[in-house]
Write a protein that holds these residues in place. Structure first.
Motif, PDB file in Angstrom:
ATOM      1  N   SER A 129      43.249  44.051  37.814  1.00 22.17           N
ATOM      2  CA  SER A 129      43.619  43.035  38.795  1.00 22.17           C
ATOM      3  C   SER A 129      43.399  43.554  40.219  1.00 22.17           C
ATOM      4  N   ALA A 130      43.851  44.762  40.491  1.00 17.64           N
ATOM      5  CA  ALA A 130      43.738  45.323  41.842  1.00 17.64           C
ATOM      6  C   ALA A 130      42.291  45.579  42.235  1.00 17.64           C
ATOM      7  N   LEU A 131      41.456  45.928  41.267  1.00 22.17           N
ATOM      8  CA  LEU A 131      40.075  46.292  41.582  1.00 22.17           C
ATOM      9  C   LEU A 131      39.071  45.180  41.308  1.00 22.17           C
ATOM     10  N   ALA A 181      47.262  51.589  46.208  1.00 24.31           N
ATOM     11  CA  ALA A 181      48.207  51.788  45.112  1.00 24.31           C
ATOM     12  C   ALA A 181      47.490  52.342  43.882  1.00 24.31           C
ATOM     13  N   VAL A 182      46.265  51.900  43.654  1.00 23.85           N
ATOM     14  CA  VAL A 182      45.482  52.422  42.535  1.00 23.85           C
ATOM     15  C   VAL A 182      45.141  53.889  42.788  1.00 23.85           C
ATOM     16  N   LEU A 184      46.944  45.984  35.470  1.00 31.92           N
ATOM     17  CA  LEU A 184      47.206  46.120  36.906  1.00 31.92           C
ATOM     18  C   LEU A 184      45.997  46.693  37.633  1.00 31.92           C
ATOM     19  N   VAL A 185      45.361  47.692  37.052  1.00 29.25           N
ATOM     20  CA  VAL A 185      44.169  48.283  37.662  1.00 29.25           C
ATOM     21  C   VAL A 185      43.053  47.249  37.754  1.00 29.25           C
ATOM     22  N   GLU A 220      46.063  43.281  52.576  1.00 29.06           N
ATOM     23  CA  GLU A 220      46.726  43.147  51.268  1.00 29.06           C
ATOM     24  C   GLU A 220      45.870  43.749  50.157  1.00 29.06           C
ATOM     25  N   GLU A 221      44.576  43.442  50.149  1.00 30.84           N
ATOM     26  CA  GLU A 221      43.684  44.015  49.138  1.00 30.84           C
ATOM     27  C   GLU A 221      43.563  45.519  49.328  1.00 30.84           C
ATOM     28  N   ARG A 258      45.840  47.468  50.447  1.00 32.56           N
ATOM     29  CA  ARG A 258      47.093  48.027  49.938  1.00 32.56           C
ATOM     30  C   ARG A 258      47.050  48.155  48.417  1.00 32.56           C
ATOM     31  N   LYS A 259      46.482  47.160  47.747  1.00 28.41           N
ATOM     32  CA  LYS A 259      46.364  47.208  46.280  1.00 28.41           C
ATOM     33  C   LYS A 259      45.473  48.371  45.843  1.00 28.41           C
ATOM     34  N   VAL A 260      44.343  48.546  46.541  1.00 30.99           N
ATOM     35  CA  VAL A 260      43.438  49.654  46.205  1.00 30.99           C
ATOM     36  C   VAL A 260      44.134  50.984  46.477  1.00 30.99           C
TER      37      VAL A 260
END
Length: 82
Positions: free
Chosen positions: A13-15, A63-64, A10-11, A56-57, A59-61
């Motif tokens: 993918s997000a980064l 979350a990390v 997940l990390v 969206e990106e 938001r993913k960062v």
């Protein structure tokens, strides 16, 4: 798949695309190590994405960042990159 393998995936993918060439984000993605330098680097990446309109990106960062804060001070994780 173990918990840390799922977390690592997940990390990564997000980064993906936000690594800082040997900096704190790169170390985190590669080893799972969470240093104090990681937080400003992630914050900068999220802010840059927001400024670019890529919410969206960003938001993913973000979350990390939350994940990393929960595991703050963690050293390298054996098997993180596999």
């Amino acid at each position: 798949m173990s918990d840390h393998e799922q977390e690592a995936a997940l990390v990564r993918s997000a980064l993906k695309g936000h690594s800082d060439d040997g900096g704190a984000i790169g170390a985190f993605v590669g080893t799972g190590e969470i240093t104090e330098e990681l937080f400003p680097a992630l914050d900068s990446a999220a802010a840059r994405l927001e400024d670019q309109g890529d919410h969206e990106e960003a938001r993913k960062v973000a979350a990390v960042i939350t994940y990393a804060m929960e595991a703050r001070g963690r050293g390298p994780v054996p098997g993180w990159a596999t």
